[in-house]
Scaffold this motif. Sequence first.
Motif, PDB file in Angstrom:
ATOM      1  N   ASP A  85       0.823  -1.209   0.000  1.00  0.00           N
ATOM      2  CA  ASP A  85       0.000   0.000   0.000  1.00  0.00           C
ATOM      3  C   ASP A  85       0.860   1.263   0.000  1.00  0.00           C
ATOM      4  O   ASP A  85       0.569   2.232  -0.708  1.00  0.00           O
ATOM      5  N   TYR A 108      -4.683   3.043  10.884  1.00  0.00           N
ATOM      6  CA  TYR A 108      -5.902   2.491  10.305  1.00  0.00           C
ATOM      7  C   TYR A 108      -6.985   2.165  11.324  1.00  0.00           C
ATOM      8  O   TYR A 108      -8.152   2.106  10.991  1.00  0.00           O
ATOM      9  N   GLY A 128     -10.003  -3.848  12.514  1.00  0.00           N
ATOM     10  CA  GLY A 128      -9.671  -3.332  11.194  1.00  0.00           C
ATOM     11  C   GLY A 128      -9.643  -4.429  10.162  1.00  0.00           C
ATOM     12  O   GLY A 128     -10.075  -5.550  10.402  1.00  0.00           O
ATOM     13  N   GLU A 129      -9.145  -4.103   8.988  1.00  0.00           N
ATOM     14  CA  GLU A 129      -9.048  -5.088   7.927  1.00  0.00           C
ATOM     15  C   GLU A 129      -8.081  -6.192   8.346  1.00  0.00           C
ATOM     16  O   GLU A 129      -7.052  -5.942   8.952  1.00  0.00           O
ATOM     17  N   HIS A 187      -4.419  -5.899   7.784  1.00  0.00           N
ATOM     18  CA  HIS A 187      -3.692  -4.846   8.488  1.00  0.00           C
ATOM     19  C   HIS A 187      -3.652  -5.078  10.001  1.00  0.00           C
ATOM     20  O   HIS A 187      -3.360  -4.159  10.755  1.00  0.00           O
ATOM     21  N   ARG A 246      -0.433   1.849  13.796  1.00  0.00           N
ATOM     22  CA  ARG A 246      -1.645   1.590  13.042  1.00  0.00           C
ATOM     23  C   ARG A 246      -2.927   1.911  13.798  1.00  0.00           C
ATOM     24  O   ARG A 246      -4.006   1.601  13.354  1.00  0.00           O
ATOM     25  N   TYR A 289      -6.451   5.311   3.552  1.00  0.00           N
ATOM     26  CA  TYR A 289      -7.359   4.897   4.626  1.00  0.00           C
ATOM     27  C   TYR A 289      -8.140   3.672   4.163  1.00  0.00           C
ATOM     28  O   TYR A 289      -8.304   3.454   2.950  1.00  0.00           O
ATOM     29  N   PRO A 290      -8.619   2.857   5.105  1.00  0.00           N
ATOM     30  CA  PRO A 290      -9.482   1.744   4.723  1.00  0.00           C
ATOM     31  C   PRO A 290     -10.691   2.245   3.928  1.00  0.00           C
ATOM     32  O   PRO A 290     -11.214   3.330   4.197  1.00  0.00           O
ATOM     33  N   GLN A 339     -13.759   3.841   5.521  1.00  0.00           N
ATOM     34  CA  GLN A 339     -13.652   5.119   6.220  1.00  0.00           C
ATOM     35  C   GLN A 339     -13.612   6.316   5.273  1.00  0.00           C
ATOM     36  O   GLN A 339     -13.444   7.454   5.706  1.00  0.00           O
ATOM     37  N   HIS A 385      -9.894  -2.691  -0.437  1.00  0.00           N
ATOM     38  CA  HIS A 385      -9.591  -2.727   0.996  1.00  0.00           C
ATOM     39  C   HIS A 385      -9.035  -1.403   1.493  1.00  0.00           C
ATOM     40  O   HIS A 385      -9.157  -1.067   2.661  1.00  0.00           O
ATOM     41  N   VAL A 386      -8.430  -0.638   0.598  1.00  0.00           N
ATOM     42  CA  VAL A 386      -7.822   0.643   0.960  1.00  0.00           C
ATOM     43  C   VAL A 386      -8.111   1.647  -0.149  1.00  0.00           C
ATOM     44  O   VAL A 386      -8.165   1.290  -1.327  1.00  0.00           O
TER      45      VAL A 386
END
Length: 224
Positions: free
Chosen positions: A6, A97, A104-105, A108, A119, A147-148, A151, A181-182
Amino acid sequence: MKVGTDSLVLGSWAPVAEGGRHLDIGCGSGLLCLMLRQRAGPGSEVIGIDIDEPAVQQSWQNVAQSPWPEDIRIIHRGLDAYASSEKFDSIVCNPPYFTSSGVGEHSHLPQTKQRQTARQQTALPPTQLFTAVAGLLDQAGHFSCLYPAGQEAQITAVAAQYGLAVKARLALKSTFTKPAHVIALTFVFARHYRLSSEELNIRDAQNQYTDQYKALCQPFYLAF
């Protein structure tokens, strides 16, 4: 810290003008600082700040071994304590994140206390980040961050409170069949423009990097 895909995408995609001043907030290992300098070229100045001392030490080592140790400064300082009398042409940040530990994901999830701190949004909430960016960014500059995907609406709403609007967005998908995802976002001070919105599929059905990903990140991969 491990070099993340990322971050490589952010450093390859974010608008970076030749020359000028550039800032990496939460510079970690210094990866984005090095990418900024490579893209900005001679005559540019790159500054990286981080609150984590081991990360700063790693950044110093990586910058010292790069071709540009005179052009990159790494500062051990939190964003709340950092000030600059001159504005920046571009600012990048791969920010926290999570709103709390372990949330979170899946890709991550925190692995160590150091990584967890890096994070969690409690370490750098969006309001603090955009307050600082609004004061540090040149009126014609660009701020790019990750950002995810879930969000995105929250982050753009926070940015709008500080006069910043999305100029470009890039949805990162690990494969063609999975949802983003991001989201990579580039903000500018609000003015008339056409929003650029794209998707980037990182790997194909054979789990190999896609041509799209290779084309974007090629300048930073010896194997491509």
